[in-house]
Design a protein around this motif. Sequence first.
Motif, short mmCIF file in Angstrom:
data_model
loop_
_atom_site.label_atom_id
_atom_site.label_comp_id
_atom_site.label_asym_id
_atom_site.label_seq_id
_atom_site.Cartn_x
_atom_site.Cartn_y
_atom_site.Cartn_z
N SER A 327 0.85 -1.29 -0.01
CA SER A 327 -0.04 -0.06 0.02
C SER A 327 0.93 1.19 0.03
CB SER A 327 -0.89 -0.09 1.28
OG SER A 327 -1.36 1.30 1.63
N PRO A 328 0.66 2.12 -0.74
CA PRO A 328 1.46 3.55 -0.83
C PRO A 328 1.60 4.14 0.83
CG PRO A 328 -0.17 3.55 -2.63
CD PRO A 328 -0.45 2.52 -1.74
N ASP A 329 0.39 4.14 1.45
CA ASP A 329 0.52 4.55 2.90
C ASP A 329 1.47 3.79 3.50
OD1 ASP A 329 -1.43 6.69 2.08
OD2 ASP A 329 -2.96 5.27 2.59
N SER A 330 2.05 2.74 3.28
CA SER A 330 2.81 1.85 4.13
C SER A 330 4.11 1.96 3.80
CB SER A 330 2.48 0.33 4.16
OG SER A 330 2.74 -0.19 2.68
N ILE A 331 4.42 2.79 2.73
CA ILE A 331 5.88 2.76 2.48
C ILE A 331 6.83 3.75 3.23
CG2 ILE A 331 7.29 3.58 0.59
CD1 ILE A 331 5.87 1.14 -0.08
N ASP A 332 8.03 2.98 3.59
CA ASP A 332 8.83 3.94 4.41
C ASP A 332 9.87 4.71 3.20
OD1 ASP A 332 11.10 5.07 5.71
OD2 ASP A 332 11.99 3.16 6.05
N THR A 333 9.39 5.97 3.10
CA THR A 333 9.96 6.76 2.04
C THR A 333 11.57 6.69 2.20
OG1 THR A 333 10.04 8.95 3.35
CG2 THR A 333 7.86 8.20 1.82
N LYS A 334 12.14 6.37 3.15
CA LYS A 334 13.60 6.43 3.30
C LYS A 334 14.16 5.10 2.73
CE LYS A 334 14.29 9.71 6.94
NZ LYS A 334 13.02 10.08 7.64
N THR A 335 13.42 4.00 2.20
CA THR A 335 13.92 2.91 2.11
C THR A 335 14.54 2.87 0.60
OG1 THR A 335 13.28 0.56 1.27
CG2 THR A 335 11.67 2.38 0.59
N GLU A 336 15.78 1.89 0.55
CA GLU A 336 16.34 1.80 -0.70
C GLU A 336 16.03 0.92 -1.76
OE1 GLU A 336 19.55 3.88 -1.51
OE2 GLU A 336 18.53 4.74 0.31
N GLN A 337 14.72 0.38 -1.13
CA GLN A 337 14.15 -1.02 -1.92
C GLN A 337 13.49 -0.17 -3.46
OE1 GLN A 337 11.63 -3.56 -0.23
NE2 GLN A 337 10.87 -4.59 -1.93
N ARG A 338 13.69 -0.55 -4.48
CA ARG A 338 13.20 -0.14 -5.87
C ARG A 338 11.89 -1.03 -6.13
NH1 ARG A 338 18.32 2.35 -9.21
NH2 ARG A 338 19.42 2.90 -7.58
N TYR A 339 10.68 -0.60 -6.00
CA TYR A 339 9.56 -1.31 -6.00
C TYR A 339 8.97 -1.36 -7.64
CZ TYR A 339 8.80 -1.02 -1.13
OH TYR A 339 9.10 -1.11 0.18
#
Length: 358
Positions: A327-339
């Motif tokens: 869910s967009p609301d669950s994203i940690d915006t500091k993550t390095e993961q490329r979705y």
Amino acid sequence: MASPIPAQFAPQNILLIKLRHHGDMLLTTPAINALRARYPQANIDVLLYKETRPMLEAHPAIRQLHIIDRNWKKAGGWQKFRHELALVTAVRACHYDVVINLADQWRSAIITGLSGAPVRIGFAFNKRNNAFWRACHNYRVSTAQHGQLHTVEQNMAALQPLGIAAAGARASMHFSAADQQKVQQMLTAAHVNGPFVVVQPTSRWVFKCWEDEKVAQLIEALTADGRTVVLTAAPDQKELAMISHIQSLCRSQNVVSLAGELSLPQLAALIDAARLFIGVDSAPMHMAAALETPCLALFGPTKLQHWRPWGENNRVIWAGDYAPLPSPDSIDTKTEQRYLSAIPVADVIAAARNFLHD
């Protein structure tokens, strides 16, 4: 709630407030353009954050920009108060007939309330359902449908009390002749003399990005077709490092980087001259859509309904069509993961070629 605004209402001075990021500011331009069309003789001003000024500074419908500098809070309490007081004084001195507050911050509500404008429009946000918010805005527009609306449509809804409909809303991005000339000089210096494709694979948030290797494969395919690719990015060290890595993966000589070298209006001039823009969910993607440059946008866990490119000449490739996304609301915006990793290179190449077919 105040009495209905009469159809013959003809404001002379209008202030629009939006305190958000660069892309958000560009998506206020349909409302600005609609106000200009409805009230051709009115002065239209905008209150915005200092760093987003380049998105609107060349807009021909805007008389002046009121600026909030986020660094005011670093100057200490008394200095910050002086800046805020000077801002409110400047707003009041303009004698606005209408203030349209598109923001949800208390600061924007206070400025709206203190503006002295007889018509003060804001949104009836659930989280702001209190007497103070109501006192600051004597016309409040429902947000009940915001979940189903694009950001442009949300902004346009604020014009309902003025009898301005959302139909035909058109975004726009503007730049000066000097910006255009500077970009042409840079292209000539880089030996780009014919048609080109702009690729901006970067974002301030890594989770919105595609893998460098796939971007390089896309570039290799486009240059193998005889296309010239111009890479762009913000002057941010992480973004510039990403561009350097992508360049190191490309064998073609038909790739030019202007990453970090362009102001936002100059980037707009570059995109305006391009045959195609390819990018991720970012302000440059919104700029391409507003400039009506064909736009291929790669999306991951973002609220597509709110943030897809606005306009007709666009194509979205969404990672959620290939694999589950959080869910967009669950994203940690500091993550390095490329979705965006689930998006296949072949589909992006095919979509780009479809735009570019001669």
